[in-house]
Scaffold this active site. Sequence first.
Site, PDB file in Angstrom:
ATOM      1  CB  SER A   1      -0.940  -0.009   1.209  1.00 15.62           C
ATOM      2  OG  SER A   1      -0.217  -0.115   2.419  1.00 15.62           O
TER       3      SER A   1
ATOM      4  CG  ASP B   1       5.735  -6.373   6.009  1.00 16.48           C
ATOM      5  OD1 ASP B   1       4.625  -5.841   5.848  1.00 16.48           O
ATOM      6  OD2 ASP B   1       6.256  -7.128   5.173  1.00 16.48           O
TER       7      ASP B   1
ATOM      8  CD  GLU C   1       8.445  -6.500  -1.953  1.00 21.63           C
ATOM      9  OE1 GLU C   1       7.408  -5.830  -2.035  1.00 21.63           O
ATOM     10  OE2 GLU C   1       8.757  -7.133  -0.925  1.00 21.63           O
TER      11      GLU C   1
ATOM     12  CG  ASP D   1       9.483  -2.453  -1.691  1.00 23.20           C
ATOM     13  OD1 ASP D   1       8.264  -2.268  -1.470  1.00 23.20           O
ATOM     14  OD2 ASP D   1       9.948  -3.560  -2.003  1.00 23.20           O
TER      15      ASP D   1
ATOM     16  CE  LYS E   1      10.523  -5.075   0.689  1.00 23.82           C
ATOM     17  NZ  LYS E   1       9.127  -4.552   0.738  1.00 23.82           N
TER      18      LYS E   1
END
Length: 261
Positions: free
Chosen positions: A35, A92, A111, A89, A102
């Site tokens: 997001s 988390d 990624e 990027d 991530k």
Amino acid sequence: MPSELSPIDKAKFVAAKKATEYVKTGMKVGLGTGSTAAWLVQCLGEKVRNEGLRIKGVPTSSRTAQLAREVGIEVISLDEAKWLDLTIDGTDEYDGDLNLIKGGGGAHLQEKIVATASDQMIVIADPTKRVETLGAFPLPVEVIPFGWQTTKTLIEETLIGMDVLGQTTSLRMNGDAAFITDEGNHILDLHLNRIGNARQLSLVLNQIPGVVENGLFIDICDAVIIGYGDGRVEVNDINKGETVSSKFDFMDSGNLFSDDI
Ligand code: 5RP
């Protein structure tokens, strides 16, 4: 308009908006997934359409590729790009050394490949992503479908000898079916609570047959841009050893959300 967003979305938006300042015409740019990264792609698309920014974007997922094309960014593959100037990027979790967890969106394999093939990786985040020690967020591990239950058992046995607080693992689901990554693999989420030695864990996990890649990003991220709901932005650059603050003016946010794209 961004001012009508929730505080957390405003935080993600201002971090993404700030990150676009690092993107210059002619660059090849890795485009993250999630997001927060979606805000980045929208903000870059606005600059492409309205300010003449010319870039080539390498997406890290099919979702990001679709969004990038929709907003007008030229999309190329990593093999076409070969090497990137910059990857931006989300994450988390990130710690004080800018090591990351991530893969919450299931895209950490692409990624990590894309970020590693870049001169620089910038992470954009809201303040909830900052942790003292990695591991509260379940660590994603991408595994091939063949023999995944055996791989899961091997991972669990390996975790017994590691400096972690939890050792349970779960297969990520998408409704009633196993989640499938863009590469056709599954994801095991490792519920570790606290990772004492992330570097060691990353190396050990990737030695297990069936494991494709884990979501620990060690020494890959160069800077984190943290956005806040009130428009404040902090850029924490690990190479310069400095944190620089600024503030975004929501009244000056242009027509990002009113454009036809
Ligand atoms: C996807 C990722 C994302 O960057 C991570 O999950 C953060 O997502 P969001 O910006 O939605 O919080 O690693 O694989």
